[in-house]
Design a protein around this motif. Structure first.
Motif, PDB file in Angstrom:
ATOM      1  N   LEU A  92       0.878  -1.174   0.000  1.00 37.19           N
ATOM      2  CA  LEU A  92       0.000   0.000   0.000  1.00 37.19           C
ATOM      3  C   LEU A  92       0.908   1.214   0.000  1.00 37.19           C
ATOM      4  CD1 LEU A  92      -2.693   1.475   0.158  1.00 37.19           C
ATOM      5  CD2 LEU A  92      -2.720   1.059   2.626  1.00 37.19           C
ATOM      6  N   ASP A  93       0.971   1.872  -1.149  1.00 40.04           N
ATOM      7  CA  ASP A  93       1.855   3.029  -1.297  1.00 40.04           C
ATOM      8  C   ASP A  93       1.379   4.210  -0.466  1.00 40.04           C
ATOM      9  OD1 ASP A  93       3.583   1.759  -3.101  1.00 40.04           O
ATOM     10  OD2 ASP A  93       2.235   2.204  -4.778  1.00 40.04           O
ATOM     11  N   ALA A  94       2.290   5.132  -0.186  1.00 42.54           N
ATOM     12  CA  ALA A  94       1.947   6.350   0.559  1.00 42.54           C
ATOM     13  C   ALA A  94       0.865   7.107  -0.204  1.00 42.54           C
ATOM     14  CB  ALA A  94       3.181   7.223   0.738  1.00 42.54           C
ATOM     15  N   GLY A  95      -0.182   7.517   0.491  1.00 42.12           N
ATOM     16  CA  GLY A  95      -1.296   8.218  -0.130  1.00 42.12           C
ATOM     17  C   GLY A  95      -2.281   7.306  -0.839  1.00 42.12           C
ATOM     18  N   GLY A  96      -2.061   5.996  -0.788  1.00 46.81           N
ATOM     19  CA  GLY A  96      -2.916   5.048  -1.492  1.00 46.81           C
ATOM     20  C   GLY A  96      -4.088   4.568  -0.651  1.00 46.81           C
ATOM     21  N   ILE A  97      -4.991   3.843  -1.315  1.00 42.13           N
ATOM     22  CA  ILE A  97      -6.173   3.290  -0.649  1.00 42.13           C
ATOM     23  C   ILE A  97      -6.412   1.873  -1.166  1.00 42.13           C
ATOM     24  CG2 ILE A  97      -7.681   4.386  -2.355  1.00 42.13           C
ATOM     25  CD1 ILE A  97      -9.887   4.454  -0.265  1.00 42.13           C
ATOM     26  N   LEU A  98      -6.816   1.004  -0.263  1.00 43.78           N
ATOM     27  CA  LEU A  98      -7.235  -0.354  -0.601  1.00 43.78           C
ATOM     28  C   LEU A  98      -8.663  -0.536  -0.102  1.00 43.78           C
ATOM     29  CD1 LEU A  98      -4.068  -2.303   0.588  1.00 43.78           C
ATOM     30  CD2 LEU A  98      -4.691  -1.800  -1.772  1.00 43.78           C
ATOM     31  N   SER A  99      -9.489  -1.235  -0.863  1.00 44.53           N
ATOM     32  CA  SER A  99     -10.879  -1.467  -0.464  1.00 44.53           C
ATOM     33  C   SER A  99     -11.199  -2.956  -0.546  1.00 44.53           C
ATOM     34  CB  SER A  99     -11.839  -0.704  -1.369  1.00 44.53           C
ATOM     35  OG  SER A  99     -11.642   0.678  -1.226  1.00 44.53           O
ATOM     36  N   HIS A 100     -12.032  -3.385   0.387  1.00 39.55           N
ATOM     37  CA  HIS A 100     -12.465  -4.787   0.393  1.00 39.55           C
ATOM     38  C   HIS A 100     -13.922  -4.835   0.846  1.00 39.55           C
ATOM     39  CE1 HIS A 100     -12.329  -9.082   0.643  1.00 39.55           C
ATOM     40  NE2 HIS A 100     -12.628  -9.077   1.932  1.00 39.55           N
ATOM     41  N   THR A 101     -14.739  -5.627   0.142  1.00 35.29           N
ATOM     42  CA  THR A 101     -16.151  -5.778   0.509  1.00 35.29           C
ATOM     43  C   THR A 101     -16.506  -7.258   0.566  1.00 35.29           C
ATOM     44  OG1 THR A 101     -16.851  -5.634  -1.792  1.00 35.29           O
ATOM     45  CG2 THR A 101     -16.852  -3.585  -0.540  1.00 35.29           C
ATOM     46  N   TYR A 102     -17.480  -7.567   1.386  1.00 32.17           N
ATOM     47  CA  TYR A 102     -18.017  -8.918   1.470  1.00 32.17           C
ATOM     48  C   TYR A 102     -19.432  -8.837   2.011  1.00 32.17           C
ATOM     49  CZ  TYR A 102     -16.247  -8.357   6.222  1.00 32.17           C
ATOM     50  OH  TYR A 102     -15.970  -7.873   7.472  1.00 32.17           O
ATOM     51  N   GLU A 103     -20.166  -9.942   1.869  1.00 35.16           N
ATOM     52  CA  GLU A 103     -21.574  -9.959   2.270  1.00 35.16           C
ATOM     53  C   GLU A 103     -21.849 -11.180   3.130  1.00 35.16           C
ATOM     54  OE1 GLU A 103     -25.358  -8.406  -0.111  1.00 35.16           O
ATOM     55  OE2 GLU A 103     -24.494 -10.223  -0.940  1.00 35.16           O
ATOM     56  N   LEU A 104     -22.636 -10.966   4.175  1.00 42.73           N
ATOM     57  CA  LEU A 104     -22.998 -12.025   5.119  1.00 42.73           C
ATOM     58  C   LEU A 104     -24.512 -12.154   5.164  1.00 42.73           C
ATOM     59  CD1 LEU A 104     -20.796 -10.441   7.877  1.00 42.73           C
ATOM     60  CD2 LEU A 104     -20.188 -12.523   6.694  1.00 42.73           C
ATOM     61  N   GLU A 105     -24.983 -13.335   5.545  1.00 45.10           N
ATOM     62  CA  GLU A 105     -26.414 -13.520   5.766  1.00 45.10           C
ATOM     63  C   GLU A 105     -26.629 -13.865   7.226  1.00 45.10           C
ATOM     64  OE1 GLU A 105     -30.080 -16.200   4.106  1.00 45.10           O
ATOM     65  OE2 GLU A 105     -28.548 -15.490   2.704  1.00 45.10           O
ATOM     66  N   ALA A 106     -27.562 -13.145   7.852  1.00 44.75           N
ATOM     67  CA  ALA A 106     -27.833 -13.334   9.283  1.00 44.75           C
ATOM     68  C   ALA A 106     -28.703 -14.558   9.498  1.00 44.75           C
ATOM     69  CB  ALA A 106     -28.520 -12.099   9.839  1.00 44.75           C
ATOM     70  N   LYS A 107     -28.389 -15.297  10.569  1.00 40.45           N
ATOM     71  CA  LYS A 107     -29.163 -16.488  10.923  1.00 40.45           C
ATOM     72  C   LYS A 107     -29.954 -16.297  12.213  1.00 40.45           C
ATOM     73  CE  LYS A 107     -25.427 -19.235  10.777  1.00 40.45           C
ATOM     74  NZ  LYS A 107     -24.648 -20.476  10.865  1.00 40.45           N
ATOM     75  N   VAL A 108     -29.596 -15.301  13.010  1.00 42.08           N
ATOM     76  CA  VAL A 108     -30.176 -15.114  14.335  1.00 42.08           C
ATOM     77  C   VAL A 108     -30.655 -13.673  14.475  1.00 42.08           C
ATOM     78  CG1 VAL A 108     -29.684 -15.210  16.810  1.00 42.08           C
ATOM     79  CG2 VAL A 108     -28.605 -16.841  15.278  1.00 42.08           C
TER      80      VAL A 108
END
Length: 195
Positions: A92-108
């Motif tokens: 991750l370079d100086a001034g940079g950004i990394l993004s990560h997404t994920y999805e969950l399904e609720a059971k309770v």
């Protein structure tokens, strides 16, 4: 000639400048991470949680071997349906950004309080891995019973959102109505004159 006070003051200022410039040049990454979660109710009655984590390097050098781990989602409460709760990047370079997404399904059903995600990274000048934490998420009310919406509350919200447009349209419609409709008093006067 300069007096001795000016010389000493000048030498102190130069020394402070050199010390501050040395501190300012320190070559380290500064990792800031923001974690966000939102709920989405499905037609089947199930509820999904969409999670995104943005990692920023606000420092002056590159962070290497960056990894994100978000273990706050209990397998008893959530199933991962899209993506992973952990991810790694080479740098991750100086001034940079990394993004990560994920999805969950609720059971309770119930309130869920998520912990911050853990970001680990390496700095070439240090042997030990460095650790940073994301912001925590706001509490999520999973599979909450939503009361039927009151029609008066709906009207209030619509009026608050579109009130000015409704007022302008109502005034224009009233003005057009007054221009196009014959006046009863004018019609009565016209019929009296014909006699």
């Amino acid at each position: 000639m300069a007096n001795p006070i000016s010389k000493s003051l000048l030498s102190v200022l130069i020394a402070l400048f050199l010390v501050s410039s040395t501190l300012a040049i320190s070559d380290v990454p500064f990792i800031v991470a923001h974690k966000k979660a939102s709920l989405k109710r499905l037609k089947s009655g199930a509820e999904r949680v969409s999670v995104s984590v943005n990692i920023y390097n606000q420092g002056s050098s590159t962070a290497y071997d960056v990894s994100l781990t978000d273990d706050s989602w209990s397998k008893d409460v959530f199933d991962v349906v899209n993506g992973n709760v952990s991810k790694s990047w080479e740098r991750l370079d100086a001034g940079g950004i990394l993004s990560h997404t994920y999805e969950l399904e609720a059971k309770v059903q119930g309130m869920f309080y998520g912990a911050p995600a853990v970001i680990s990274f390496r700095i070439p000048t240090k042997a030990a891995l460095q650790v940073a934490y994301s912001t925590p998420i706001l509490p999520l009310d999973i599979l909450a019973e939503k009361p039927a919406e009151n029609k008066v509350e709906l009207a209030k919200r619509l009026l608050a959102k579109y009130g000015s447009q409704i007022s302008v349209i109502s005034i224009v419609v009233l003005f057009v109505y007054l221009l196009t409709s014959p006046s009863k008093s004018g019609a009565a006067k016209g019929s009296k004159k014909k006699r």
